[in-house]
Design an enzyme around this catalytic site. Structure first.
Site: not given
Ligand code: ZN
Length: 140
Positions: A68, A71
């Site tokens: 991600c 993230c």
């Protein structure tokens, strides 16, 4: 004295640590390696309840995944908050791919998902790349 039960990042043994001792280099009772509590702690599914829900201090949880991008963008901010709030706020990272039951429990469909827990309750959330200000809002 407020305390937290946290997994050793080397051997995963759960240790109970007084928050007042965070800065004094506490060591794992099992393997003797140090707890580095000025940075986010990785917590696996089986340790989540003990570590996050039973903590005597608020816990900021980052639900993330390695693939991600947003993230990864948020990770440095999370590191900063863990350092600044050491002993007052526990900062935890949960890999959603490895902890599907926890993700399901909190109905997490989009990551990064940040949650502030107090006394076992999820009290505040933020979703996405919310920047440093967004995290500080959850940490305060
Ligand atoms: Zn250990």
């Amino acid at each position: 004295m407020p305390s937290v039960t946290v997994p050793c990042q080397f051997c995963t043994t759960l240790n109970r640590i007084d928050t007042s001792k965070f800065g004094q280099g506490p060591k794992c009772a099992e393997c003797g390696r140090p707890f580095l509590l000025d940075r986010p702690l990785k917590v696996a599914e089986d340790a989540f309840d003990q570590t996050v829900l039973k903590a005597d201090i608020p816990v900021l949880v980052d639900f993330y995944a390695d693939w991600c991008g947003p993230c990864r963008m948020m990770a440095p901010y999370l590191d900063e908050i863990a350092r600044a709030e050491q002993g007052r706020l526990l900062v935890v990272k949960v890999d959603t791919d490895r902890s599907p039951q926890i993700s399901q429990r909190y109905n997490i469909r989009s990551i990064p998902f940040f949650g502030r827990f107090e006394h076992g309750e999820l009290v505040k959330t933020a979703i996405g790349a919310v920047g440093k200000a967004g995290l500080q809002d959850l940490a305060a």
